[in-house]
Structures are given as structure tokens and as C-alpha cells.
Design an enzyme around this catalytic site. Structure first.
Site, PDB file in Angstrom:
ATOM      1  N   LYS A   1     -23.227  -5.667 -14.890  1.00 56.06           N
ATOM      2  CA  LYS A   1     -22.289  -6.523 -13.556  1.00 56.06           C
ATOM      3  C   LYS A   1     -21.914  -7.518 -14.818  1.00 56.06           C
ATOM      4  CE  LYS A   1     -25.780 -10.691 -12.660  1.00 56.06           C
ATOM      5  NZ  LYS A   1     -24.856 -11.967 -13.565  1.00 56.06           N
ATOM      6  N   ASN A   2     -22.487  -8.113 -16.287  1.00 55.54           N
ATOM      7  CA  ASN A   2     -21.815  -8.983 -17.306  1.00 55.54           C
ATOM      8  C   ASN A   2     -21.425  -8.632 -17.977  1.00 55.54           C
ATOM      9  OD1 ASN A   2     -23.980 -10.548 -15.980  1.00 55.54           O
ATOM     10  ND2 ASN A   2     -25.353 -11.127 -17.368  1.00 55.54           N
TER      11      ASN A   2
ATOM     12  N   CYS B   1     -27.677 -25.223 -12.067  1.00 58.68           N
ATOM     13  CA  CYS B   1     -28.245 -23.938 -11.921  1.00 58.68           C
ATOM     14  C   CYS B   1     -29.648 -24.018 -12.043  1.00 58.68           C
ATOM     15  CB  CYS B   1     -27.683 -22.745 -13.002  1.00 58.68           C
ATOM     16  SG  CYS B   1     -28.111 -21.369 -12.154  1.00 58.68           S
TER      17      CYS B   1
ATOM     18  N   ARG C   1     -27.305 -25.346 -18.139  1.00 62.22           N
ATOM     19  CA  ARG C   1     -26.595 -24.696 -18.529  1.00 62.22           C
ATOM     20  C   ARG C   1     -24.853 -25.306 -18.532  1.00 62.22           C
ATOM     21  NH1 ARG C   1     -27.229 -18.758 -14.925  1.00 62.22           N
ATOM     22  NH2 ARG C   1     -25.603 -17.602 -16.837  1.00 62.22           N
TER      23      ARG C   1
ATOM     24  N   ASP D   1     -32.749 -11.778 -19.322  1.00 57.00           N
ATOM     25  CA  ASP D   1     -32.873 -11.780 -18.284  1.00 57.00           C
ATOM     26  C   ASP D   1     -33.994 -10.625 -17.379  1.00 57.00           C
ATOM     27  OD1 ASP D   1     -30.521 -13.114 -18.213  1.00 57.00           O
ATOM     28  OD2 ASP D   1     -29.056 -11.252 -18.014  1.00 57.00           O
TER      29      ASP D   1
ATOM     30  N   ARG E   1     -26.290 -10.085  -5.915  1.00 59.05           N
ATOM     31  CA  ARG E   1     -25.954 -10.422  -6.811  1.00 59.05           C
ATOM     32  C   ARG E   1     -25.991 -10.038  -8.118  1.00 59.05           C
ATOM     33  NH1 ARG E   1     -26.555 -16.211  -8.828  1.00 59.05           N
ATOM     34  NH2 ARG E   1     -24.724 -15.409 -10.385  1.00 59.05           N
TER      35      ARG E   1
HETATM   36  N1  EPU Z   1     -25.164 -23.475 -23.573  1.00 52.36           N
HETATM   37  C1  EPU Z   1     -24.893 -24.749 -23.671  1.00 52.36           C
HETATM   38  N2  EPU Z   1     -23.117 -25.731 -24.057  1.00 52.36           N
HETATM   39  C2  EPU Z   1     -22.240 -23.908 -23.699  1.00 52.36           C
HETATM   40  C3  EPU Z   1     -22.821 -22.965 -23.128  1.00 52.36           C
HETATM   41  C4  EPU Z   1     -24.264 -22.506 -23.449  1.00 52.36           C
HETATM   42  O1  EPU Z   1     -24.972 -25.796 -23.982  1.00 52.36           O
HETATM   43  O2  EPU Z   1     -21.230 -24.592 -23.464  1.00 52.36           O
HETATM   44  C5  EPU Z   1     -26.175 -23.418 -23.674  1.00 52.36           C
HETATM   45  C6  EPU Z   1     -26.598 -22.611 -22.249  1.00 52.36           C
HETATM   46  O3  EPU Z   1     -26.977 -23.958 -21.178  1.00 52.36           O
HETATM   47  C7  EPU Z   1     -28.142 -21.907 -22.625  1.00 52.36           C
HETATM   48  C8  EPU Z   1     -27.538 -21.281 -23.600  1.00 52.36           C
HETATM   49  O4  EPU Z   1     -26.669 -22.141 -23.967  1.00 52.36           O
HETATM   50  O5  EPU Z   1     -29.230 -22.730 -22.712  1.00 52.36           O
HETATM   51  C9  EPU Z   1     -27.148 -19.671 -23.686  1.00 52.36           C
HETATM   52  O6  EPU Z   1     -26.146 -19.645 -21.944  1.00 52.36           O
HETATM   53  P1  EPU Z   1     -25.308 -18.646 -22.451  1.00 52.36           P
HETATM   54  O7  EPU Z   1     -23.712 -19.087 -22.591  1.00 52.36           O
HETATM   55  O8  EPU Z   1     -25.374 -17.800 -23.163  1.00 52.36           O
HETATM   56  O9  EPU Z   1     -25.165 -18.048 -21.211  1.00 52.36           O
HETATM   57  P2  EPU Z   1     -24.495 -17.661 -19.876  1.00 52.36           P
HETATM   58  O10 EPU Z   1     -23.267 -17.118 -20.522  1.00 52.36           O
HETATM   59  O11 EPU Z   1     -23.459 -18.836 -19.154  1.00 52.36           O
HETATM   60  C10 EPU Z   1     -25.263 -15.470 -19.577  1.00 52.36           C
HETATM   61  C11 EPU Z   1     -25.039 -14.680 -18.417  1.00 52.36           C
HETATM   62  C12 EPU Z   1     -26.600 -14.579 -18.224  1.00 52.36           C
HETATM   63  C13 EPU Z   1     -27.510 -14.567 -19.335  1.00 52.36           C
HETATM   64  C14 EPU Z   1     -27.038 -15.621 -20.490  1.00 52.36           C
HETATM   65  C15 EPU Z   1     -28.282 -15.204 -21.901  1.00 52.36           C
HETATM   66  C16 EPU Z   1     -23.202 -13.561 -18.144  1.00 52.36           C
HETATM   67  C17 EPU Z   1     -22.082 -13.789 -16.491  1.00 52.36           C
HETATM   68  N3  EPU Z   1     -24.812 -14.036 -18.079  1.00 52.36           N
HETATM   69  O12 EPU Z   1     -24.433 -15.965 -18.966  1.00 52.36           O
HETATM   70  O13 EPU Z   1     -26.722 -13.029 -17.397  1.00 52.36           O
HETATM   71  O14 EPU Z   1     -29.173 -14.920 -18.711  1.00 52.36           O
HETATM   72  O15 EPU Z   1     -26.220 -15.208 -20.893  1.00 52.36           O
HETATM   73  O16 EPU Z   1     -28.075 -13.783 -21.901  1.00 52.36           O
HETATM   74  O17 EPU Z   1     -22.557 -12.700 -18.842  1.00 52.36           O
HETATM   75  C18 EPU Z   1     -27.882 -13.303 -15.387  1.00 52.36           C
HETATM   76  O18 EPU Z   1     -27.669 -11.976 -15.306  1.00 52.36           O
HETATM   77  O19 EPU Z   1     -29.140 -13.174 -14.744  1.00 52.36           O
HETATM   78  C19 EPU Z   1     -27.973 -14.060 -15.825  1.00 52.36           C
HETATM   79  C20 EPU Z   1     -28.382 -14.927 -15.615  1.00 52.36           C
END
Ligand code: EPU
Length: 419
Positions: A22-23, A117, A122, A306, A398
Site C-alpha cells: 500500500k505505502n 488522525c 501528524r 506499522d 484500507r
Molecule cells: N511529522 C511532522 N511533520 C511533518 C511530517 C511528519 O512532525 O511534516 C511527524 C509525524 O507527526 C510523525 C513522524 O513525523 O510523528 C513520522 O511521520 P511520517 O511523516 O513518517 O508518517 P507518514 O508519512 O504520514 C507513513 C505511512 C504510515 C507509517 C508512517 C511511519 C504512508 C502512506 N503512510 O506515514 O503508514 O506509519 O509513514 O512509518 O506511507 C499505515 O500504513 O498504517 C500507516 C499509518
């Protein structure tokens, strides 16, 4: 709303085919916006989130066709809108991934700001800051990110938190920028590497993906291409935990063992025998009860957040005591209260769950709160005496393709009730 009914099952036994990740599929579908013409993406998992992505691209005027095996043909030559509306973004935060590609190729994007969320606040400030560093003009107004740019410029960007979709958005934007972009403290997840491979297959120039420094030399244009999405390491890990929690023996097929090093190490600590080949992993628990393990989530290549909820479920029936520390998201323990309703012995202290394994969980009606929490409850249901009824399973749809069919194929007693 559909519900899942899971009865105590096991030991699970057999083979299960792993779907595309998915990701990885979500950023790759967004990245098709960068190219002129047609792309053909195979091994796209059939999930609510990929359907939402396809719907989002369709609303922008992209023509798409999906065959019965979920290979998606995307033609981006006729885009008529640069908007990702609130109605879609609120159902899938990963819609933010169209921001970088739209801005880079069309100089314009309007993307609803994702809200909070269930697992944490996030924010997307690092996506926005990075695009600003590349010369974008960005206003956040009325719940929307309004971004414009002539042509983005390469920049050196140091991200103060490791962010997966943040790294992806900036990598996609940089692919068409003028000059070189260097992303420091970049995420190193395998899905980042898959996206970089896709951009390069379209004619891009990305090096260093998989390390914490990614260099992207912007090109004038990218061309559509054919690409196969990598296997889902989290789905793989979830079925391996299903085998471990039931004392069973399961072989996951069409997967990539080296993507799961940290997870496999913990499963071995739990007492599992693990063998693997190039594209399969077999876990054999020999009918034994697992041992509790200590988990500490962190960005790849450490243990993935995850898989945290699934290991909480494993620990609830393990021998001994295990501590599970979540360092990525501030509220990713919603499953703990539900597990306690099934008789689990868990104490939450800040971002650590201390879990003392019990001999037997008991079935209870429980509620799924997010994707991985729902997988955790399904796993707990397999090990609980009686029938566990899981509500709000739209979360599981999802991210897990046909989970009840795949588990039933391994001997689990599970059914879906439409509601
Ligand atoms: N963060 C910030 N500012 C930003 C971006 C992130 O503070 O601009 C913080 C977030 O709040 C969090 C940390 O950085 O505390 C890491 O978040 P990240 O941005 O890495 O998460 P994401 O990109 O929103 C993806 C996956 C998630 C997975 C996380 C961590 C996708 C579509 N989603 O989310 O997948 O948990 O990376 O590995 O790639 C899932 O599949 O169940 C899922 C939630």
C-alpha cells in the site's frame, strides 16, 4: 457497517500470497502525475486507499483503467484540475502526496490540509517547508494548502524529523525542479526506494534512496513507464504474527525477506523458527506458545511502527513480560484498551506498554480504531476463546486485501458480516 467475527483458530497452516505494498502504491500512483503520457502500474493492492487514490487522480482529469488483477493504466496527458478536495483527503491522508508532483509539473496545487488522525496529530509542516525552500509560494487558508511556483529550484533541505511521505513529496517535486536537490535526514523505508526506482524508470535522476541523503537532479520532463510495485512488508509481517500467535506454520509467498529484518529478529526472539528464500518466508512455531518480546519502534531499518500493534497482540498471550515502546506517533495505543477488554494484562506508561502474557484471551466485542489496530484485534481474536466481534473494520479494508479470505485459507475461522 461490516463486522468481522473471528473464532479461536489454529494452529494456522499453509501458504499465503502477499499483495503489493500500500505505502509504495500510493506515492507511485501520485508520481504518475509527474510524467507525460501513459504509465502502467502492476501489483497494485486492491484496497480502499488505492481506490481513493484512483478516484482522486480521476477527479483531476487523469484517465485510468484498472484490469481485473488491479494493474492500473494511467494517462496523465489531460489534467483539468489541480485540486485534492477535503472529501477525499479526509478519508486518506496520503492524498497529500499529489502536492509535490502537481506543483512541480503544473506550477499549481490546491490540497486540503489533512486533519488530525486517530494515531497522532501528524502535521505536514515539513512537506510545506521543503517546497518553500524550493521556491514555492504557499498559503494555508480555509483548510487548504494553496501552492504555486514558476519552476521549482533545487535546494539542500535538512528535515528535522524523519518523515516518509514528506521525503516522498519532496523527492517527487525535486524530480522536475531546476538543478540538484539534496534531502538530508531522509526516510530510508523500502517504499522510498521503490518510488525512487519508479521516478528513475520515468527518466528521473535520483540517487541515494535507502540512505539518509537523497540527491535528485531535476530533469525537464519525465515519460510514462511500466512498473511493478514491491511486496507489502507489513502485510507479510502480519501473517507471520498470525502464525506465531496460533502456534502454526505459515509460508508467505511473493514477498521480500530482507525488508523485514527487524521484524524477523523479534519473531525469532519470540521462539519462531524462520526460513526464507528469495521471495518467501516460512515461520514455524511448532505448536509452542510464543515468548513475550521487547519492541522499540523507530524509522527504517529499525522496527516499524506499522507492526507495533500486531506485536502487542502477540505479547498478550506470550510467556513472560514484554515492553512495547512507540516513538513515532504519540497516540498509537488505541488497541490497548480493546485488548484489555479481551482479558489482556497491559499497563500503559507514557509511550510504553508493559504487557504480561496470559494463558488465554477471551472473546469480546471490540472496535477497530485505525488500520494496524484492527489487524491487532483480528490476531488477538485468533487466540481468544469464543467469538470476537470486531466493529468498524472499514479501517482494515484500507490496508489489507481480502484479509478474511487469506486467513481462512490458512485455516482461521473468520467471517465478515455485511451491515
Ligand atoms: N511529522 C511532522 N511533520 C511533518 C511530517 C511528519 O512532525 O511534516 C511527524 C509525524 O507527526 C510523525 C513522524 O513525523 O510523528 C513520522 O511521520 P511520517 O511523516 O513518517 O508518517 P507518514 O508519512 O504520514 C507513513 C505511512 C504510515 C507509517 C508512517 C511511519 C504512508 C502512506 N503512510 O506515514 O503508514 O506509519 O509513514 O512509518 O506511507 C499505515 O500504513 O498504517 C500507516 C499509518
Amino acid at each position: 457497517m461490516d463486522k468481522l467475527i473471528v473464532a479461536q483458530s489454529g494452529p494456522l497452516n499453509g501458504e499465503v500470497r502477499i499483495s503489493g505494498a500500500k505505502n509504495a502504491a500510493l506515492p507511485i500512483l501520485a508520481a504518475t502525475l509527474l510524467a507525460d503520457g501513459r504509465s502502467y502500474i502492476s501489483n497494485v493492492p486492491h484496497l480502499h486507499d488505492t481506490t481513493t487514490s484512483i478516484e482522486l487522480l480521476g477527479e483531476m482529469g487523469v484517465s485510468l483503467s484498472v484490469d481485473e488483477r488491479m494493474a492500473v493504466e494511467v494517462d496523465t496527458s489531460s489534467i483539468s484540475s489541480f485540486v485534492a478536495p477535503y472529501e477525499l483527503v479526509k478519508t486518506m491522508r496520503a492524498s497529500i502526496l499529489v502536492l509535490g508532483p502537481l506543483l512541480a509539473r503544473f506550477g499549481e496545487a490546491e490540497v486540503s490540509l489533512p486533519g488530525g488522525c486517530a494515531i497522532g496529530s501528524r502535521p505536514v509542516n515539513l512537506h510545506i517547508d521543503g517546497l518553500r525552500a524550493m521556491g514555492a509560494d504557499i498559503r494555508v487558508e480555509n483548510g487548504y494548502i494553496h501552492a504555486t511556483a514558476r519552476r521549482l529550484r533545487g535546494a539542500r533541505i535538512v528535515m528535522d524529523i524523519v518523515t516518509v511521505t514528506g521525503t516522498e513529496n519532496l523527492m517527487m517535486a525535486a524530480a522536475l525542479a531546476d538543478g540538484e536537490t539534496i534531502l538530508e535526514n531522509a526516510a530510508r523505508e523500502p517504499e522510498i526506494v521503490d518510488l525512487a526506482d519508479f521516478i528513475n524508470a520515468m527518466g528521473g535522476k535520483v540517487t541515494g534512496a535507502g540512505s539518509d541523503t537523497i540527491r535528485i537532479s531535476g530533469v525537464e520532463r519525465l515519460q510514462g513507464t511500466r512498473f511493478e510495485v514491491l511486496p507489502d512488508r507489513i502485510e507479510t509481517g502480519t501473517y507471520l504474527v498470525a502464525a506465531a500467535i496460533t502456534g502454526g506454520r505459515v509460508r508467505t509467498l511473493d514477498t521480500r525477506p530482507h525488508l523485514l529484518d527487524a521484524v524477523l529478529a523479534k519473531l525469532r526472539d519470540a521462539g519462531a523458527d524462520i526460513h526464507y528464500g528469495e521471495d518467501w518466508i516460512e515461520l514455524d512455531m511448532h505448536g509452542k506458545r510464543p515468548r513475550c518480546v521487547d519492541i522499540h519502534t523507530a524509522p527504517h531499518p529499525a522496527f516499524p511502527t506499522d507492526m507495533q500493534a500486531q506485536f502487542c497482540a502477540l505479547n498478550t498471550v506470550g510467556e513472560g513480560v514484554g515492553t512495547v515502546t512507540e516513538t513515532i506517533f504519540e497516540n498509537r495505543f488505541m488497541h490497548v484498551q480493546e485488548l484489555k477488554r479481551m482479558g489482556a494484562n497491559i499497563k500503559l506508561e507514557g509511550n510504553t506498554a508493559i504487557i504480561a502474557g496470559c494463558q488465554q484471551l477471551n472473546a469480546a466485542p471490540v472496535m477497530a480504531t485505525d488500520l494496524r489496530a484492527s489487524a491487532c484485534l483480528v490476531l488477538a481474536g485468533l487466540a481468544a476463546e469464543g467469538e470476537t466481534m470486531i466493529e468498524r473494520i472499514y479501517h482494515i479494508d484500507r490496508g489489507y486485501e481480502r484479509i478474511e479470505e487469506k486467513l481462512a485459507g490458512l485455516g482461521a475461522v473468520i467471517r465478515r458480516i455485511a451491515g
